[in-house]
Design a protein around this motif. Structure first.
Motif, PDB file in Angstrom:
ATOM      1  N   HIS A  56       0.825  -1.202   0.000  1.00  0.00           N
ATOM      2  CA  HIS A  56       0.000   0.000   0.000  1.00  0.00           C
ATOM      3  C   HIS A  56       0.865   1.260   0.000  1.00  0.00           C
ATOM      4  CE1 HIS A  56      -3.707  -2.302   0.680  1.00  0.00           C
ATOM      5  NE2 HIS A  56      -2.976  -3.059   1.471  1.00  0.00           N
ATOM      6  N   PRO A 114      -3.877  -3.525  -7.593  1.00  0.00           N
ATOM      7  CA  PRO A 114      -5.218  -3.996  -7.934  1.00  0.00           C
ATOM      8  C   PRO A 114      -5.305  -4.388  -9.400  1.00  0.00           C
ATOM      9  CG  PRO A 114      -5.167  -1.623  -7.964  1.00  0.00           C
ATOM     10  CD  PRO A 114      -3.781  -2.066  -7.581  1.00  0.00           C
ATOM     11  N   ASN A 166     -12.804   3.889 -10.662  1.00  0.00           N
ATOM     12  CA  ASN A 166     -12.314   4.162  -9.315  1.00  0.00           C
ATOM     13  C   ASN A 166     -10.800   4.054  -9.367  1.00  0.00           C
ATOM     14  OD1 ASN A 166     -11.985   4.482  -6.580  1.00  0.00           O
ATOM     15  ND2 ASN A 166     -12.487   2.354  -6.103  1.00  0.00           N
ATOM     16  N   GLN A 181      -6.964   3.842  -8.672  1.00  0.00           N
ATOM     17  CA  GLN A 181      -6.170   3.315  -7.576  1.00  0.00           C
ATOM     18  C   GLN A 181      -4.926   4.181  -7.385  1.00  0.00           C
ATOM     19  OE1 GLN A 181      -7.436   0.825  -5.845  1.00  0.00           O
ATOM     20  NE2 GLN A 181      -9.144   0.510  -7.270  1.00  0.00           N
ATOM     21  N   ASN A 182      -4.161   3.857  -6.339  1.00  0.00           N
ATOM     22  CA  ASN A 182      -2.956   4.649  -6.075  1.00  0.00           C
ATOM     23  C   ASN A 182      -1.915   4.505  -7.175  1.00  0.00           C
ATOM     24  OD1 ASN A 182      -3.627   6.022  -3.740  1.00  0.00           O
ATOM     25  ND2 ASN A 182      -3.010   4.331  -2.395  1.00  0.00           N
ATOM     26  N   ASP A 217     -12.450  10.948  -6.551  1.00  0.00           N
ATOM     27  CA  ASP A 217     -12.947   9.774  -5.826  1.00  0.00           C
ATOM     28  C   ASP A 217     -14.357  10.002  -5.304  1.00  0.00           C
ATOM     29  OD1 ASP A 217     -10.548   8.460  -6.243  1.00  0.00           O
ATOM     30  OD2 ASP A 217      -9.723   8.970  -4.285  1.00  0.00           O
TER      31      ASP A 217
END
Length: 814
Positions: free
Chosen positions: A56, A338, A375, A377-378, A499
C-alpha cells in the motif's frame, strides 16, 4: 517423442513497451525468494533476513530475523509465512504479528532447503541432500538440542591429537530443555523420502487436475521432474519421472490446468500434459538459466540469470522481453493488486514491482485519460505523477521550456475533461496559463478552492541519482523534479476530489486553480485573478499543500509564512574599467562604495539598521509561544530562539555579488552589484519597507561619497511577496488536526515557515477567504535541490486527507 525446441517470435513481433516500474526496494544482499499477501511482499535475502514490503505504501515496514544463512524459499500457507534456509531450518511466521511461531528441523543433515510446498495439513520441503520431507504444524515436538546448529558431530567435534575438543559442540548431559523463542517441530523419520532425486531439489509445486487427481511435483538437479502421489496415509509415492534435460537442472516449475511447465538451466521451458505424461512443447526462452516461472490464466512469465524477463501467452508467442535487473533474477511472482503486477528479486540486491497491464489490456483499469469514470487506484495516481514530472516545466526559462509548460497545462486541462468535469485554460499576460478545473454539485454547502502549481525550478547542475524528469520509485519514495513541489500534492488533491465526485458523495464545489508561474513570484497572477473572477466564482475556503514538515515523522499545519522583498543594488561609475596599478587610489571605486553601503544595512549581530524597519512586527502571543514549546519538545534540536529567528523575525541576507571579471586580475570594475533579500513578517507592509529601504540607501550613499563621487546608485526591486498569517485558533484548525492525527497516527504540530509563497496573500485578498496550508513533505525531501523526493505513504495519505476535508469538514473558517 520429444517435441522440437521452438524459437520465439522475432524481436520486431514483440511489444516495444517496457512496463512501468512501480517501485524498487534496495537491500544489502541478493534477493533469493519471494512471497506475497494482499498487504505485503516478503523478500528472502542471502544474509538470512526476510524483508517485509508494504504494497500500500511501497515502503519497507519490517525485517524478520531468525535464519542465520540464505533464505532460498518462501511460501504462504493460510495465516503463516513459511521460510526455508541454508541453515537447514524451516521457520513459520505469523503474518498478522510478523513474529516467529515455529522452527522446524530434520534429524538428517539436509543442507540447504531450496523449496517448500504446502498441501492440506502438511508442509513439504526439498533440500540439498536430495530428500523430500514433510511435517504438520498441528503436531509439534519440542527437542531444541537436536537443532542442526546444536548437534554433536563425530567428525567435526571429535578430539584432536592433543585431546582438546570444541567446548560448544559436545552433547549435553543435562536433560532440561532451554527456553524457546518459538515452538520447535522435528520432522518424523517416517515423513522422509531420502533419495527423491539424484541431485539437489530446486523446486516443489502442487498440481490438482480437473479429474480430481492430486500430485506433488519436484524439480531436480538431475534434469528430471518427478511426479508423486500424495495420500491420506501421510506418505508420498513416486509415480513418474519426466526427463526434461540431459545436460541441465530443472530449476523452476509452474502448473496451470493439466499442464506442467519445467524451466531448465540451459534456458528452455518444457511443457508436459499431466493427463498423459507426454511432452507437448519445448521453447528456448533465454540463453541462460531460467530461475523462476510465473503463470496465470493467459500469460507466462520467465525470469533468467541474464536479468531478462520474457512475457508470453499460452501459445508461447513472445509478447515482450526486457532487462529488468542488472544482476541475475532469482525470484518472480505474479500479483493482481489492484491490476496485474509482477514482482522480481535479483542478485543486484533489489526487489522491483512492475505494472504489466500494458501487455494485458483486457485486464487493465483505465488510467487517467479515459473518458469513463473508474475508481482510480494509487498506482493510477503514480502514473499521473510520472507523466506530470516528465514535463520540464521550468517557468524561469521560457525560451527553452515554454512548450513544455504549455503541454503540461493542456495535460491537466485534459485530465479534468476526461474526469467528466468543467475545465478551461485561463490566459495570463506574458506568462504560462492557469488551469481551472471544477468539481461542482447542484446545491453546494460551500465552495472550496485548491491552489497548486505545475511549474518547477531548474534541475540542471545539481547532483541527481536518476533522471530528474523520469520518475524513479525506490524504497518507499518517488524521485523527480516537482514530486514534492508541487506536482505530487496537486494530483493527490485532484484524485481525492474525483474519488468522492464519482461516488456521488460530494456536497461542496471543489475548484482547482493550478498556476504555471509560482516559481517566478506568481507573475501575472494578481491581475489574472481579477480578470477571471467570474470564471472562478466565489470561494469560501482555500487549501494549499506546498511545503514540508518540520521533521521526518510529524504531520504539520502551517499557519504562517514570511514575506520577501528582493532588491538589486547597482553602483556604477561614469568611467570605464580601470587598471589598479595605473589608477588605483585616484578615483572613487564602485566596489568600495558598495561594501560600505552594505555594511550600513546591518550591525555586527545581523540586526537591520534601517529606521522603522521593526516598528510593525507583530509581537508573539502566549498561545503562539505555547505552540513553540510543543515544537521544541518534539524536535529538541530546535530552540525557541532559533524558531523565532527563522519564522517570526524579519531578516536581511546578501545572496549574490557581481564585482567584475573574475578571470582578469588587477582591474577596477566600473560597475558592481549586490543582490539582497529581506524576509518580512506580519505586520510589516511591503510598500512601506520599500520606501524606507530606498530612502536609507540614498541617504547613506550620499553620506559615504560626500557628493564627490562620480559613481551612481540604482535600486531595483525584483521580487516581492507579503507575509501571510493564518488564524490557528480558528476551530477549523482543530478539526484538520484531528483528521491528520487519524490518518498519520501522530500528534500534528502547528508551525510557521521562514520561506515565502507569493500567491497566498493574493488569493486571500482576491477571494476574501482564509487560506489553510497543509504540507505533506518530510523535512529531507530536497525541494529545489537534487534528488527531490516524496514519501509514497505521504502522497497516498494526502489523497486520503483531502477526501476527508472535502466530505467531513463541517466547520466554517472565520
Amino acid at each position: 517423442m520429444i517435441p522440437r525446441v521452438l524459437t520465439p517470435l522475432p524481436a520486431e513481433a514483440c511489444s516495444s513497451d517496457t512496463p512501468h516500474r512501480v517501485s524498487t526496494w534496495n537491500h544489502n544482499s541478493s534477493i533469493l525468494s519471494l512471497a506475497y499477501t494482499d498487504s505485503y511482499v516478503f523478500a528472502g535475502c542471502q544474509t538470512g533476513e526476510i524483508h517485509v514490503l508494504d504494497l500500500h505504501s511501497y515502503s519497507s515496514v519490517a525485517t524478520l530475523r531468525g535464519h542465520t544463512s540464505s533464505v532460498h524459499s518462501l511460501c504462504i500457507n493460510n495465516s503463516y509465512l513459511i521460510s526455508g534456509s541454508s541453515d537447514s531450518l524451516i521457520m513459520i511466521w505469523n503474518i498478522a504479528t510478523l513474529t516467529l511461531e515455529y522452527t522446524v528441523y530434520s534429524i538428517f543433515d539436509i543442507g540447504d532447503i531450496f523449496a517448500i510446498c504446502p498441501i492440506g495439513e502438511y508442509i513439504y520441503f526439498g533440500s540439498q541432500n536430495a530428500s523430500i520431507q514433510w511435517f504438520s504444524i498441528s503436531r509439534p515436538s519440542y527437542k531444541i538440542s537436536s537443532l542442526p546448529a546444536l548437534r554433536y558431530d563425530k567428525f567435526f567435534d571429535s578430539k584432536c591429537f592433543h585431546a582438546a575438543k570444541n567446548p560448544t559442540s559436545e552433547p549435553s548431559s543435562d536433560n532440561s530443555e532451554p527456553s524457546l523463542q518459538a515452538n520447535t517441530i522435528e520432522v518424523p523419520p517416517s515423513n522422509i523420502s531420502r533419495y527423491a532425486h539424484y541431485s539437489y531439489i530446486y523446486d516443489l509445486t502442487y498440481a490438482q487436475l480437473p479429474s480430481g487427481i492430486n500430485y506433488l511435483i519436484s524439480a531436480g538437479g538431475d534434469g528430471y521432474a518427478n511426479i508423486w502421489s500424495v495420500s491420506d496415509s501421510n506418505n508420498i509415492k513416486l509415480l513418474h519421472s519426466l526427463a526434461c534435460s540431459d545436460t541441465a537442472s530443472v530449476s523452476a516449475l509452474a502448473v496451470y490446468n493439466q499442464f506442467l511447465y519445467c524451466a531448465t538451466g540451459n534456458g528452455q521451458v518444457k511443457v508436459w500434459d499431466l493427463t498423459t505424461m507426454q511432452p507437448t512443447r519445448s521453447v528456448q526462452v533465454d540463453a541462460e538459466e531460467i530461475t523462476s516461472l510465473s503463470i496465470d490464466a493467459k500469460y507466462i512469465c520467465a525470469a533468467s540469470t541474464s536479468g531478462n524477463i520474457s512475457f508470453w501467452n499460452h501459445r508461447f508467442e513472445l509478447l515482450a522481453k526486457w532487462q529488468a535487473h542488472k544482476g541475475r533474477i532469482l525470484a518472480s511472482l505474479f500479483l493482481n493488486f489492484p491490476r496485474p503486477l509482477l514482482v522480481t528479486g535479483s542478485s543486484d540486491a533489489s526487489v522491483a514491482l512492475w505494472d504489466i497491464s500494458v501487455f494485458i489490456p483486457e485486464n487493465r483499469q483505465p488510467h487517467v485519460g479515459s473518458t469513463c469514470k473508474p475508481n482510480f487506484q494509487n498506482d493510477d495516481l503514480l502514473h499521473a505523477v510520472k507523466k506530470l514530472v516528465s514535463y520540464r516545466t521550468v517557468s524561469s526559462m521560457p525560451s527553452l521550456y515554454i512548450e513544455e509548460c504549455s503541454n503540461c497545462a493542456f495535460y491537466l486541462y485534459d485530465m479534468f475533461k476526461r474526469m467528466g468535469v468543467y475545465s478551461s485554460l485561463l490566459p495570463v499576460k506574458s506568462a504560462n496559463p492557469l488551469v481551472l478545473g471544477k468539481f461542482t454539485v447542484e446545491k453546494p454547502r460551500r465552495r472550496v478552492l485548491f491552489y497548486g502549481h505545475y511549474d518547477v525550478v531548474p534541475a540542471d547542475n545539481l547532483d541527481w541519482n536518476s533522471d530528474p524528469y523520469d520518475l524513479e520509485a525506490s524504497d518507499g519514495y518517488i524521485y523527480g523534479r516537482g514530486v514534492s513541489d508541487n506536482k505530487g500534492p496537486l494530483l493527490a488533491a485532484i484524485f481525492a476530489a474525483h474519488d468522492i465526485y464519482t461516488r456521488g458523495e460530494l456536497d461542496i464545489d471543489v475548484i482547482f486553480l493550478l498556476e504555471g508561474e509560482e516559481e517566478c513570484a506568481s507573475r501575472g497572477l494578481e491581475f489574472a485573478l481579477s480578470e477571471h473572477a467570474d470564471s472562478i466564482g466565489a470561494i469560501d475556503l482555500i487549501f494549499v499543500s506546498n511545503s514540508t514538515w518540520i521533521n521526518e515523522t510529524t504531520p504539520c499545519i502551517n499557519f504562517g509564512l514570511r514575506g520577501v522583498l528582493n532588491a538589486t543594488i547597482t553602483i556604477s561609475s561614469d568611467r570605464p574599467d580601470l587598471h589598479s596599478g595605473v589608477d588605483g587610489g585616484a578615483f572613487r571605486e564602485p566596489a568600495q562604495d558598495l561594501i560600505q553601503l552594505l555594511s550600513a544595512l546591518a550591525n555586527d549581530t545581523g540586526q537591520v539598521q534601517i529606521p522603522g524597519f521593526y516598528d510593525n512586527v507583530r509581537p508573539a502571543t502566549d498561545a503562539e509561544l505555547t505552540l513553540y514549546d510543543d515544537i521544541c519538545k518534539c524536535v529538541p534540536e530546535l530552540s525557541l530562539e532559533q524558531l523565532q529567528a527563522r519564522w517570526r523575525q524579519p531578516s536581511f541576507s546578501i545572496y549574490r555579488l557581481v564585482t567584475g571579471n573574475a578571470n582578469t586580475g588587477g582591474i577596477i570594475p566600473r560597475q558592481v552589484q549586490a543582490f539582497v533579500s529581506f524576509r518580512l513578517v506580519p505586520d510589516q507592509d511591503l510598500d512601506s519597507i520599500k520606501r524606507i529601504l530606498k530612502e536609507f540607501l540614498d541617504n547613506k550613499f550620499r553620506a559615504i561619497t560626500k557628493s564627490i563621487s562620480q559613481c551612481a546608485l540604482k535600486v531595483e526591486f525584483t521580487r516581492e511577496a507579503s507575509p501571510w498569517m493564518g488564524n490557528f485558533s480558528d476551530p477549523i484548525y482543530s478539526d484538520i488536526k484531528g483528521i491528520l492525527r487519524d490518518i498519520w497516527h501522530e500528534e500534528p504540530l502547528f508551525i510557521r515557515e521562514g520561506g515565502s509563497i507569493t500567491a497566498l496573500k493574493m488569493l486571500e485578498t482576491a477571494f476574501n477567504a482564509p487560506v489553510i496550508q497543509i504540507p505533506c513533505g518530510q523535512s529531507s525531501d530536497n525541494a529545489h535541490l537534487g534528488n527531490e523526493r516524496l514519501r509514497l505513504i505521504n502522497l497516498f495519505n494526502l489523497r486520503t486527507l483531502f477526501k476527508r476535508l472535502f466530505t467531513d469538514l463541517k466547520t466554517s473558517a472565520q
